[in-house]
Design an enzyme around this catalytic site. Sequence first.
Site, PDB file in Angstrom:
ATOM      1  N   ARG A  90       9.500  -1.241 -64.744  1.00 36.71           N
ATOM      2  CA  ARG A  90      10.402  -0.111 -64.581  1.00 36.71           C
ATOM      3  C   ARG A  90      10.478   0.624 -65.918  1.00 36.71           C
ATOM      4  O   ARG A  90      10.201   0.044 -66.987  1.00 36.71           O
ATOM      5  CB  ARG A  90      11.798  -0.577 -64.147  1.00 36.71           C
ATOM      6  CG  ARG A  90      12.484  -1.508 -65.128  1.00 36.71           C
ATOM      7  CD  ARG A  90      13.704  -2.159 -64.521  1.00 36.71           C
ATOM      8  NE  ARG A  90      14.403  -3.024 -65.477  1.00 36.71           N
ATOM      9  CZ  ARG A  90      15.139  -4.064 -65.156  1.00 36.71           C
ATOM     10  NH1 ARG A  90      15.273  -4.383 -63.889  1.00 36.71           N
ATOM     11  NH2 ARG A  90      15.751  -4.776 -66.074  1.00 36.71           N
ATOM     12  N   ALA A 127       0.798  -1.227   0.000  1.00 35.53           N
ATOM     13  CA  ALA A 127       0.000   0.000   0.000  1.00 35.53           C
ATOM     14  C   ALA A 127       0.831   1.277   0.000  1.00 35.53           C
ATOM     15  O   ALA A 127       0.307   2.352  -0.272  1.00 35.53           O
ATOM     16  CB  ALA A 127      -0.932   0.003   1.218  1.00 35.53           C
ATOM     17  N   LYS A 180       8.118  -7.751 -39.924  1.00 33.19           N
ATOM     18  CA  LYS A 180       7.006  -7.407 -39.041  1.00 33.19           C
ATOM     19  C   LYS A 180       5.746  -8.141 -39.482  1.00 33.19           C
ATOM     20  O   LYS A 180       5.326  -8.025 -40.630  1.00 33.19           O
ATOM     21  CB  LYS A 180       6.775  -5.888 -39.066  1.00 33.19           C
ATOM     22  CG  LYS A 180       5.799  -5.372 -38.004  1.00 33.19           C
ATOM     23  CD  LYS A 180       4.342  -5.399 -38.400  1.00 33.19           C
ATOM     24  CE  LYS A 180       4.033  -4.438 -39.525  1.00 33.19           C
ATOM     25  NZ  LYS A 180       2.538  -4.427 -39.804  1.00 33.19           N
ATOM     26  N   ASP A 223       7.842  -5.140  -1.308  1.00 35.98           N
ATOM     27  CA  ASP A 223       9.111  -4.571  -1.793  1.00 35.98           C
ATOM     28  C   ASP A 223      10.296  -5.466  -1.445  1.00 35.98           C
ATOM     29  O   ASP A 223      11.422  -4.996  -1.315  1.00 35.98           O
ATOM     30  CB  ASP A 223       9.321  -3.166  -1.233  1.00 35.98           C
ATOM     31  CG  ASP A 223       9.409  -3.142   0.293  1.00 35.98           C
ATOM     32  OD1 ASP A 223       9.286  -4.213   0.919  1.00 35.98           O
ATOM     33  OD2 ASP A 223       9.601  -2.049   0.859  1.00 35.98           O
ATOM     34  N   ARG A 253      10.758   7.675  -0.866  1.00 31.83           N
ATOM     35  CA  ARG A 253      12.216   7.694  -1.033  1.00 31.83           C
ATOM     36  C   ARG A 253      12.659   7.248  -2.426  1.00 31.83           C
ATOM     37  O   ARG A 253      13.810   7.453  -2.807  1.00 31.83           O
ATOM     38  CB  ARG A 253      12.879   6.827   0.045  1.00 31.83           C
ATOM     39  CG  ARG A 253      12.972   7.520   1.401  1.00 31.83           C
ATOM     40  CD  ARG A 253      13.678   6.642   2.408  1.00 31.83           C
ATOM     41  NE  ARG A 253      12.801   5.603   2.927  1.00 31.83           N
ATOM     42  CZ  ARG A 253      13.191   4.617   3.722  1.00 31.83           C
ATOM     43  NH1 ARG A 253      14.463   4.514   4.077  1.00 31.83           N
ATOM     44  NH2 ARG A 253      12.333   3.718   4.168  1.00 31.83           N
ATOM     45  N   GLN A 288      -6.282  -0.171   1.803  1.00 28.78           N
ATOM     46  CA  GLN A 288      -5.927   0.585   3.004  1.00 28.78           C
ATOM     47  C   GLN A 288      -6.020   2.062   2.626  1.00 28.78           C
ATOM     48  O   GLN A 288      -5.123   2.625   2.023  1.00 28.78           O
ATOM     49  CB  GLN A 288      -4.513   0.234   3.478  1.00 28.78           C
ATOM     50  CG  GLN A 288      -4.142   0.895   4.798  1.00 28.78           C
ATOM     51  CD  GLN A 288      -2.687   0.667   5.180  1.00 28.78           C
ATOM     52  OE1 GLN A 288      -1.847   0.375   4.330  1.00 28.78           O
ATOM     53  NE2 GLN A 288      -2.384   0.824   6.465  1.00 28.78           N
ATOM     54  N   GLY A 337       0.293   2.401   9.044  1.00 25.34           N
ATOM     55  CA  GLY A 337       1.237   1.424   9.565  1.00 25.34           C
ATOM     56  C   GLY A 337       0.937   0.011   9.104  1.00 25.34           C
ATOM     57  O   GLY A 337      -0.138  -0.300   8.581  1.00 25.34           O
ATOM     58  N   TYR A 356       1.257  -0.224 -46.334  1.00 26.20           N
ATOM     59  CA  TYR A 356       0.400   0.775 -45.686  1.00 26.20           C
ATOM     60  C   TYR A 356       0.000   1.844 -46.695  1.00 26.20           C
ATOM     61  O   TYR A 356       0.853   2.478 -47.321  1.00 26.20           O
ATOM     62  CB  TYR A 356       1.160   1.394 -44.509  1.00 26.20           C
ATOM     63  CG  TYR A 356       0.363   2.355 -43.662  1.00 26.20           C
ATOM     64  CD1 TYR A 356      -0.914   2.031 -43.221  1.00 26.20           C
ATOM     65  CD2 TYR A 356       0.909   3.582 -43.285  1.00 26.20           C
ATOM     66  CE1 TYR A 356      -1.631   2.910 -42.424  1.00 26.20           C
ATOM     67  CE2 TYR A 356       0.204   4.461 -42.478  1.00 26.20           C
ATOM     68  CZ  TYR A 356      -1.071   4.129 -42.052  1.00 26.20           C
ATOM     69  OH  TYR A 356      -1.778   5.008 -41.266  1.00 26.20           O
TER      70      TYR A 356
END
Length: 456
Positions: free
Chosen positions: A440, A11, A351, A103, A16, A73, A78, A387
């Site tokens: 081409r 919680a 991709k 932690d 720090r 909480q 505490g 795309y």
Amino acid sequence: MNKRFAVVLAAGQGTRMKSKLYKVLHPVMGKPMVNHVVDQLKKLQLEQIITIVGFGADKVKEQLKDESLFMLQEEQLGTGHAVMQAKKHLSGEAGTTIVVCGDTPLLTHQTLESLLNYHEKEGAKATVLTALANDPTGYGRVIRNTNQDVERIVEHKDANQDELAVHEINTGTYCFDNQALFQALEQVTNDNTQGEYYLPDVIEILKKTNQKVSAHISSEFEETIGVNDRIALAQAEKIMKKRINEQHMRNGVTFIDPDCTYIGPDVVIEQDVVIQPGCTISGETHIETGAEIGPNSEIDTCVIGADTVVRQSVAKNSHIGKRVQIGPFAHIRPQANISDDVKIGNFVEIKKATLGTNSKVSHLSYIGDAEVGSGVNIGCGTITVNYDGTNKHLTKIGDDAFIGCNSNLIAPVTIGEGAYVAAGSTINKNVPNEALSIARARQTNKEDYAKKFKKD
């Protein structure tokens, strides 16, 4: 077997850390700390895991999903107050509750299992996981009586000089008789310098009623450290990296330079794989036997087949077959499916494309939104133009086709089996099987024309 439960304390904001990210969500080896804790708890035979959330509650819930119940909480008053939030679910249950801080990412299920077994063997109402610290600054001290039984736990800020000299520290991990825990929590007060309800005060309350309190000393202090700032975060990262790499080496993986190799906690690597320096391998990656990765490659959530070589390349969320050659400097983006014996060369980007066996994209090409058959050769500089500014379109290339250098394949388009596309072509219509397509402009040479641009 005795019923077992777990409460995870998650919680706190973690001021720090100096971060907008809530403390328990800071990653260690690519995974949030609270996930490391819950992953280890899941390996125990528990009836239920309850996570106490406060700051960043929605983010923590989103991260853990259905791996835990959650209790809020609303005010951070505490650790004792935090555990009380689980009263609704646990106070009527007989059994053992283990309390772990969110932690403490380095705790292992072996240590937690050992703590639970010790607690139940001793028949204690509470058992504290302790450790011996060379520098105990900031930790609560475990105070024992003349019989070496646990008398009480004193927070660093409330300790006197004699208590500060004690090197046995409280790791913040406990086992409790479940019903004794919630009865004692009702008696905890906030008469201390922080004005908070401390969970360790339960120890002294139980002792005053002659209940048995035990302590189980962890064999390794490093495993028990809590992460409260960026310095401790870096320390935890270093320890876990070493632990993970050593485990892989014990299993038959070669690390050329383990100090410069980062392997995530969910990565599976089979024996006889070679990992070159500078690699970062994360997510749910699975690397099969005989593969070689690196140097300086980044792999995230990929399957990499046996005997495949990946050099100085990036791959994410893709499947790569056996005996594939990738790189150097290739980019395998999500949803690539690369079959066996394929070659992906330098400066090639793949991709959302499927490449059949024995196909080659040797250099300087983009293959996106494509289905490429087997035995296809794709020349240098080829682009699948997928795309149109609004939608993505599919390019299909049949088996044994040959795509000449600097070709643009404007999707949607199909190149038939065995077809040839002449170098420098821009293809916007389907090419039949076995056809040669040339798209081409015709070359025109103007004799002596260049002389007009030259100075005398």
